[in-house]
Design an enzyme around this catalytic site. Structure first.
Site, PDB file in Angstrom:
ATOM      1  N   SER A 136       0.791  -1.166  -0.095  1.00  0.00           N
ATOM      2  CA  SER A 136      -0.012   0.036  -0.135  1.00  0.00           C
ATOM      3  C   SER A 136       0.962   1.141   0.059  1.00  0.00           C
ATOM      4  O   SER A 136       1.440   1.375   0.878  1.00  0.00           O
ATOM      5  CB  SER A 136      -0.826  -0.123   1.399  1.00  0.00           C
ATOM      6  OG  SER A 136      -1.455   1.143   1.543  1.00  0.00           O
ATOM      7  N   LYS A 164      -3.004   5.313  -2.453  1.00  0.00           N
ATOM      8  CA  LYS A 164      -3.982   5.953  -1.770  1.00  0.00           C
ATOM      9  C   LYS A 164      -4.230   6.990  -2.905  1.00  0.00           C
ATOM     10  O   LYS A 164      -3.529   7.620  -3.586  1.00  0.00           O
ATOM     11  CB  LYS A 164      -3.198   6.771  -0.617  1.00  0.00           C
ATOM     12  CG  LYS A 164      -2.858   5.608   0.398  1.00  0.00           C
ATOM     13  CD  LYS A 164      -4.145   5.135   1.174  1.00  0.00           C
ATOM     14  CE  LYS A 164      -3.721   4.170   2.317  1.00  0.00           C
ATOM     15  NZ  LYS A 164      -4.942   3.748   3.070  1.00  0.00           N
ATOM     16  N   ASP A 189      -7.415   3.348  -2.808  1.00  0.00           N
ATOM     17  CA  ASP A 189      -7.772   3.481  -1.268  1.00  0.00           C
ATOM     18  C   ASP A 189      -8.074   5.020  -1.282  1.00  0.00           C
ATOM     19  O   ASP A 189      -7.050   5.659  -1.011  1.00  0.00           O
ATOM     20  CB  ASP A 189      -7.092   2.666  -0.237  1.00  0.00           C
ATOM     21  CG  ASP A 189      -7.523   2.749   0.782  1.00  0.00           C
ATOM     22  OD1 ASP A 189      -8.788   3.309   1.196  1.00  0.00           O
ATOM     23  OD2 ASP A 189      -6.968   2.158   1.932  1.00  0.00           O
ATOM     24  N   ASP A 239     -13.667  -0.808   3.953  1.00  0.00           N
ATOM     25  CA  ASP A 239     -12.369  -0.938   5.019  1.00  0.00           C
ATOM     26  C   ASP A 239     -13.079  -0.326   6.351  1.00  0.00           C
ATOM     27  O   ASP A 239     -13.637  -1.059   7.264  1.00  0.00           O
ATOM     28  CB  ASP A 239     -11.394  -0.047   4.643  1.00  0.00           C
ATOM     29  CG  ASP A 239     -10.222   0.087   5.695  1.00  0.00           C
ATOM     30  OD1 ASP A 239     -10.416  -0.616   6.884  1.00  0.00           O
ATOM     31  OD2 ASP A 239      -9.031   0.350   5.478  1.00  0.00           O
ATOM     32  N   LYS A 263      -9.551  -6.517   8.880  1.00  0.00           N
ATOM     33  CA  LYS A 263      -8.302  -6.169   9.579  1.00  0.00           C
ATOM     34  C   LYS A 263      -8.818  -6.663  10.843  1.00  0.00           C
ATOM     35  O   LYS A 263      -9.633  -6.308  11.563  1.00  0.00           O
ATOM     36  CB  LYS A 263      -7.899  -4.584   9.722  1.00  0.00           C
ATOM     37  CG  LYS A 263      -7.689  -4.077   8.480  1.00  0.00           C
ATOM     38  CD  LYS A 263      -7.275  -2.547   8.563  1.00  0.00           C
ATOM     39  CE  LYS A 263      -6.983  -2.173   7.238  1.00  0.00           C
ATOM     40  NZ  LYS A 263      -6.780  -0.589   7.182  1.00  0.00           N
TER      41      LYS A 263
HETATM   42  O1  OSB Z   1      -6.772   2.116   4.833  1.00  0.00           O
HETATM   43  O2  OSB Z   1      -5.851   0.428   4.503  1.00  0.00           O
HETATM   44  C1  OSB Z   1      -5.925   1.618   5.006  1.00  0.00           C
HETATM   45  C2  OSB Z   1      -2.723   2.009   6.933  1.00  0.00           C
HETATM   46  C3  OSB Z   1      -3.049   2.527   8.220  1.00  0.00           C
HETATM   47  C4  OSB Z   1      -4.455   2.952   8.043  1.00  0.00           C
HETATM   48  C5  OSB Z   1      -5.336   2.648   7.311  1.00  0.00           C
HETATM   49  C6  OSB Z   1      -4.821   1.896   6.079  1.00  0.00           C
HETATM   50  C7  OSB Z   1      -3.436   1.571   5.947  1.00  0.00           C
HETATM   51  C8  OSB Z   1      -2.976   1.029   4.944  1.00  0.00           C
HETATM   52  C9  OSB Z   1      -1.555   0.320   4.881  1.00  0.00           C
HETATM   53  O3  OSB Z   1      -3.356   1.090   3.752  1.00  0.00           O
HETATM   54  C10 OSB Z   1      -1.482  -0.981   4.904  1.00  0.00           C
HETATM   55  C11 OSB Z   1      -0.332  -1.674   5.480  1.00  0.00           C
HETATM   56  O4  OSB Z   1       0.636  -1.767   4.602  1.00  0.00           O
HETATM   57  O5  OSB Z   1      -0.334  -1.826   6.731  1.00  0.00           O
HETATM   58 MG    MG Z   2      -8.277   1.278   3.603  1.00  0.00          MG
END
Ligand code: OSB
Ligand code: MG
Length: 374
Positions: A136, A164, A189, A239, A263
């Site tokens: 990500s 992102k 995202d 999410d 998650k």
């Molecule tokens: O929206 O998935 C998300 C990290 C922190 C908070 C929200 C998100 C994320 C990531 C990183 O997209 C995912 C990772 O590599 O841990």
């Molecule tokens: Mg996300």
């Protein structure tokens, strides 16, 4: 199992590069390790993933650690725990606070797996030896910087790239990456940065053959997401909306999405995550394992979950060196042909690296359960 002692270790490790989303920028991973010890001297570890600010969800590190100390730890000592699945029920009367619950529940799972001399993965019915992983990438200052990063991660072997996006940080960036990498498994995202008025923009994103668009709208919205999904051919993935199996059912029945970013920390731990994974598989919802920039303990829990058969799509579970110069566990997680190896040692299968941990520890508190704080 009787838990006798808990230790809360406050740790902050710098990130290799700041991670920027539509909420803001993170320069370090600030977290707590929850260490539980049972009457046989077996230790279990969990990681508290709440962020310093209540932006991604309403929990913060401060509120979560308070809930852990005042309510969750005392609860797990009031009776013998026979199975890790019991913990979810014991915590159930407490509203919300999923990240606090998850940190403690996952430490209990680790302790049980260790006492049964099983890896956590095998204990939860996960059979994979390796899991496929993606990366990500945070918001960048210009499309060129983004292209360089994507190139670097594709070279390293990551099997899927998530970008992102935010208003004014979207079409131009996605287009540049798609043109340079026509076949790359790519997704966006938004961390809830858009609303219905942005429809034409989101419709434009529909042309880039994205795997999915994650969380375009508000974190409590199911209705507008359902409307948007009916207008797009690209899958919507939720999410922030997903805090429980109930939320997944609601999203599924309303047609709010076709994919779930699962998650552990956001749904209160392993018990609820397993229920969600099973529901998704039964109902043909794509489910994959998301990330919270976890350090080594949290990453190990994610890998155990993603080793289950429901998780075919590569997760946001990158190698340790994508986040940190050094991680707090040994061994750390290394990319092998775009995959991470599922640990086979007992429990989460990694141990704390005391030298590294010492370097980044901000404070430590110990609690003799049923007796009080020392
Ligand atoms: O929206 O998935 C998300 C990290 C922190 C908070 C929200 C998100 C994320 C990531 C990183 O997209 C995912 C990772 O590599 O841990
Ligand atoms: Mg996300």
């Amino acid at each position: 199992m009787h838990f006798q002692k808990a230790k809360l270790i406050h740790v902050e490790i710098p990130l290799i590069a700041p991670f920027k989303t539509s909420y803001g920028e993170l320069k370090s991973k600030d977290f707590y390790i929850i260490e539980l010890m049972n009457a046989d001297g077996i230790y279990g570890y969990g990681e508290l993933e709440a962020f310093p600010l209540p932006d991604y969800t309403e929990e913060t590190l401060e509120t979560a650690i308070k809930i852990i100390k005042q309510h969750l730890l005392p609860l797990i000592t009031q009776k013998e725990i026979h199975f890790p699945e019991e913990v979810h029920g014991i915590f159930n009367w407490i509203q919300g606070n999923e990240m606090a619950k998850s940190a403690v529940e996952l430490a209990v799972w680790d302790a049980f797996a260790k006492s049964e001399k099983s890896s956590l993965a095998r204990m939860i019915g996960a059979n994979k030896d390796f899991i496929s992983v993606g990366v990500s990438i945070g918001l960048q200052n210009n499309p060129n910087d983004l292209l360089q990063l994507v190139e670097q991660y594709v070279q390293a072997g990551y099997q899927r790239v998530k970008l992102k996006v935010a208003p004014n940080h979207d079409i131009q960036y996605i287009k540049a990456v798609r043109e340079k990498f026509p076949k790359l498994s790519l997704m966006a995202d938004a961390n809830s940065a858009y609303n219905r008025e942005d429809f034409l923009l989101l419709k434009e994103l529909d042309q880039f053959d994205l795997e999915m668009i994650e969380q375009p709208f508000g974190t409590k919205d199911f209705v507008d997401h359902a409307w948007l999904q009916s207008q797009l051919k690209t899958r919507i993935c939720l999410d922030e909306n997903i805090r429980s199996l109930g939320d997944v059912r609601q999203a599924h029945l309303l047609g709010s999405c076709q994919a779930i970013n699962l998650k552990l920390a956001r749904v209160g731990g392993m018990c609820e995550a397993l229920r969600i994974a099973e529901y998704c598989a039964e109902n043909k919802l794509l489910v994959w394992c998301g990330g919270m920039l976890e350090a080594g303990i949290g990453r190990a829990h994610n890998i155990a979950l993603a080793a289950r058969s429901e998780f075919e799509f590569p997760g946001d579970i990158s190698a340790s060196n994508r986040y940190f110069h050094e991680d707090i566990v040994s061994p750390d997680f290394v990319l092998d042909k775009g995959r991470l190896r599922v640990p086979t040692d007992n429990g989460i299968g990694v141990t704390l690296n005391s030298d590294v941990l010492k370097k980044y520890t901000k404070s430590t508190e110990e609690m003799l359960l049923n007796i009080g704080w020392s």
